[in-house]
Design an enzyme around this catalytic site. Structure first.
Site, PDB file in Angstrom:
ATOM      1  N   CYS A 152      18.194   4.814 -23.509  1.00 58.03           N
ATOM      2  CA  CYS A 152      19.642   5.031 -23.607  1.00 58.03           C
ATOM      3  C   CYS A 152      19.974   6.496 -23.297  1.00 58.03           C
ATOM      4  CB  CYS A 152      20.149   4.640 -24.989  1.00 58.03           C
ATOM      5  SG  CYS A 152      19.789   5.859 -26.267  1.00 58.03           S
ATOM      6  N   GLU A 156      12.275   5.851 -28.946  1.00 54.73           N
ATOM      7  CA  GLU A 156      11.861   7.072 -28.233  1.00 54.73           C
ATOM      8  C   GLU A 156      12.094   8.312 -29.093  1.00 54.73           C
ATOM      9  OE1 GLU A 156      13.846   4.612 -27.277  1.00 54.73           O
ATOM     10  OE2 GLU A 156      14.142   4.603 -25.107  1.00 54.73           O
TER      11      GLU A 156
HETATM   12  N1  THU Z   1      17.224   1.156 -28.600  1.00 54.64           N
HETATM   13  C1  THU Z   1      16.101   1.942 -28.564  1.00 54.64           C
HETATM   14  O1  THU Z   1      15.315   1.986 -29.517  1.00 54.64           O
HETATM   15  N2  THU Z   1      15.911   2.686 -27.450  1.00 54.64           N
HETATM   16  C2  THU Z   1      16.721   2.698 -26.359  1.00 54.64           C
HETATM   17  O2  THU Z   1      16.524   3.488 -25.448  1.00 54.64           O
HETATM   18  C3  THU Z   1      17.809   1.726 -26.274  1.00 54.64           C
HETATM   19  C4  THU Z   1      18.206   1.075 -27.544  1.00 54.64           C
HETATM   20  C5  THU Z   1      17.467   0.357 -29.813  1.00 54.64           C
HETATM   21  C6  THU Z   1      18.645   0.814 -30.636  1.00 54.64           C
HETATM   22  C7  THU Z   1      18.950  -0.445 -31.422  1.00 54.64           C
HETATM   23  O3  THU Z   1      18.119  -0.471 -32.576  1.00 54.64           O
HETATM   24  C8  THU Z   1      18.547  -1.572 -30.483  1.00 54.64           C
HETATM   25  O4  THU Z   1      17.724  -0.984 -29.487  1.00 54.64           O
HETATM   26  C9  THU Z   1      19.704  -2.292 -29.832  1.00 54.64           C
HETATM   27  O5  THU Z   1      20.564  -1.389 -29.219  1.00 54.64           O
END
Ligand code: THU
Length: 149
Positions: free
Chosen positions: A92, A59
């Site tokens: 997240c 994102e």
């Molecule tokens: N991740 C995202 O790209 N977006 C989120 O909103 C949650 C987590 C990614 C970060 C990391 O590369 C992987 O997911 C595992 O946490």
């Protein structure tokens, strides 16, 4: 709210971006696609680093591309987050704060819930967002810092 057609289009674009993810550590590829108030579309994927904390979520990759290409006043109308088809995945906390910084007042976030994709407002996804604070200068004077100002 956005139309079903636009939602489906953003999900497809996010899934395309997801294929480009650099995820040798988590193996968890995330894609994102957003549309701005002006109708421009940007996509992104997560880009990890062996120094794990330096990894960037899908994102935020899309949002930083949006700002760097369109400028600081650009606002998100809708942003989608995708990952493996059968896995529920909501943005997240760090991404929620960054989405909030650049979202239009009626901006929405679309992500995979327990069953299907859900569409929620930015206010719903980050209630009580951090948007202002008071800076105390060395001379004791106070300065109000507000989001975007
Ligand atoms: N991740 C995202 O790209 N977006 C989120 O909103 C949650 C987590 C990614 C970060 C990391 O590369 C992987 O997911 C595992 O946490």
């Amino acid at each position: 709210m956005i139309s079903t057609d636009l939602k489906e289009k953003l999900i497809l674009l996010a899934k395309e971006a997801q294929k480009k993810a650099y995820v040798p550590y988590s193996k968890f590829a995330v894609g994102s696609a957003l549309i701005t108030e002006d109708g421009d579309i940007f996509t992104g994927c997560n880009v990890e680093n062996i120094s794990y904390g330096l990894s960037n979520c899908g994102e935020r990759t899309a949002i930083f591309k949006m700002i760097s290409e369109k400028g600081p006043q650009t606002k998100i109308k809708a942003i989608v987050c995708t990952t493996k088809a059968d896995i529920a995945c909501s943005p997240c906390g760090a991404c929620r704060q960054v989405i909030q910084e650049f979202s239009s007042p009626d901006g929405v976030v679309i992500y995979k819930g327990e069953n299907d994709y859900v569409t929620v407002s930015v206010a719903q996804i980050l209630p009580g967002a951090f948007t202002e604070f008071i800076a105390i200068e060395d001379d004791g004077s106070e300065r109000r810092i507000q989001k975007g100002a």
